[in-house]
Design a protein around this motif. Structure first.
Motif, PDB file in Angstrom:
ATOM      1  N   TYR A 152       0.841  -1.197   0.000  1.00 27.15           N
ATOM      2  CA  TYR A 152       0.000   0.000   0.000  1.00 27.15           C
ATOM      3  C   TYR A 152       0.874   1.243   0.000  1.00 27.15           C
ATOM      4  O   TYR A 152       1.972   1.239   0.561  1.00 27.15           O
ATOM      5  N   ASP A 153       0.377   2.320  -0.606  1.00 28.71           N
ATOM      6  CA  ASP A 153       1.104   3.581  -0.548  1.00 28.71           C
ATOM      7  C   ASP A 153       0.780   4.290   0.766  1.00 28.71           C
ATOM      8  O   ASP A 153       0.011   3.784   1.590  1.00 28.71           O
ATOM      9  N   ARG A 154       1.338   5.461   0.959  1.00 26.21           N
ATOM     10  CA  ARG A 154       1.159   6.170   2.226  1.00 26.21           C
ATOM     11  C   ARG A 154      -0.278   6.658   2.427  1.00 26.21           C
ATOM     12  O   ARG A 154      -0.654   7.046   3.519  1.00 26.21           O
ATOM     13  N   HIS A 155      -1.090   6.604   1.379  1.00 27.51           N
ATOM     14  CA  HIS A 155      -2.504   6.976   1.480  1.00 27.51           C
ATOM     15  C   HIS A 155      -3.395   5.736   1.624  1.00 27.51           C
ATOM     16  O   HIS A 155      -4.604   5.815   1.438  1.00 27.51           O
TER      17      HIS A 155
ATOM     18  N   ARG B 191      -3.626   3.152  -0.288  1.00 21.56           N
ATOM     19  CA  ARG B 191      -4.161   2.613  -1.546  1.00 21.56           C
ATOM     20  C   ARG B 191      -3.292   1.435  -1.957  1.00 21.56           C
ATOM     21  O   ARG B 191      -2.062   1.514  -1.908  1.00 21.56           O
TER      22      ARG B 191
ATOM     23  N   LEU C 191      -1.155  -0.690  -4.133  1.00 23.50           N
ATOM     24  CA  LEU C 191      -0.355  -0.402  -5.317  1.00 23.50           C
ATOM     25  C   LEU C 191      -0.330  -1.586  -6.280  1.00 23.50           C
ATOM     26  O   LEU C 191      -0.456  -1.417  -7.483  1.00 23.50           O
TER      27      LEU C 191
ATOM     28  N   LYS D 286       8.755   4.367  -4.496  1.00 21.19           N
ATOM     29  CA  LYS D 286       7.445   4.259  -3.841  1.00 21.19           C
ATOM     30  C   LYS D 286       7.213   2.888  -3.198  1.00 21.19           C
ATOM     31  O   LYS D 286       6.282   2.725  -2.417  1.00 21.19           O
ATOM     32  N   PHE D 287       8.060   1.916  -3.498  1.00 23.14           N
ATOM     33  CA  PHE D 287       7.922   0.584  -2.908  1.00 23.14           C
ATOM     34  C   PHE D 287       8.805   0.387  -1.677  1.00 23.14           C
ATOM     35  O   PHE D 287       8.842  -0.692  -1.105  1.00 23.14           O
TER      36      PHE D 287
ATOM     37  N   ARG E 179       9.354   3.964   4.261  1.00 22.43           N
ATOM     38  CA  ARG E 179       9.898   5.261   4.683  1.00 22.43           C
ATOM     39  C   ARG E 179      10.444   5.106   6.092  1.00 22.43           C
ATOM     40  O   ARG E 179       9.825   4.489   6.949  1.00 22.43           O
TER      41      ARG E 179
END
Length: 186
Positions: free
Chosen positions: A83-86, A88, A90, A173-174, A177
């Motif tokens: 999932y992304d930081r929002h 969602r 991916l 993005k994968f 963070r």
């Protein structure tokens, strides 16, 4: 060595995230790549794709978001909970992201002319020297400049892993963070 491509199904013995055909189409869409085109055979291209996948595994295997589908698989993908930081989704757990495949190609063309992972004993990493005079005594120190990359292993210095923006930005993005503490005025 035979190239075995991970398709997203958890292929046993997989050693590459992509195919020669996928990377050829990727470079053709961008007007070709002379280093890639200079490789004489598909076997040469497969070898370099395996090297690029090895580099990705060594550099990022502990930094991916989500979880490996199968811990018996040698490669880090396919994964679930990506999932992304929002929050969602991916990619599903049966896909190898095209961005990851393109990154393999970008790392591969760099591996044609140089080692992706620098060996400090044989390759010229940046070294700084410092010299101080304290009366009749001279003190000389040498140390490697830190590239600012986080290390995966306590045995490997950060400076061993070079940054390759054309490839790194494709898969950023994968990557998980790092926890950042922010200070705020009250």
């Amino acid at each position: 060595m035979t190239m075995i491509v991970e398709t997203g199904a958890g292929v046993a013995g997989a050693n590459s995230y992509t195919t020669v055909a996928f990377i050829q189409a990727y470079f053709d869409d961008r007007g070709s790549n002379t280093a890639w085109d200079a490789l004489a055979t598909d076997a040469d291209k497969e070898f370099i794709l395996i090297k690029a996948t090895d580099y990705i595994e060594k550099r990022f295997s502990e930094k991916w978001i989500g979880d490996k589908n199968d811990n018996t698989n040698e490669l880090s993908w396919p994964r679930h909970n990506v999932y992304d930081r929002h929050h969602r989704l991916l990619y599903t757990n049966t896909e190898i992201p095209p961005e990851l495949q393109k990154a393999v190609g970008e790392y591969a063309v760099r591996a044609i002319t140089a080692a992706l992972i620098a060996d400090p004993s044989t390759q010229g990493l940046e070294v700084e020297e410092s010299e101080k005079e304290i009366g009749p005594i001279k003190k000389r120190e040498k140390f490697m400049k830190n590239s600012g990359l986080r290390q995966k292993s306590s045995l490997v210095r950060d400076s061993v892993f070079k940054e390759y923006p054309a490839a790194d930005l494709l898969i950023e993005k994968f990557l998980a963070r790092s926890t950042v503490k922010r200070m705020a005025r009250v």
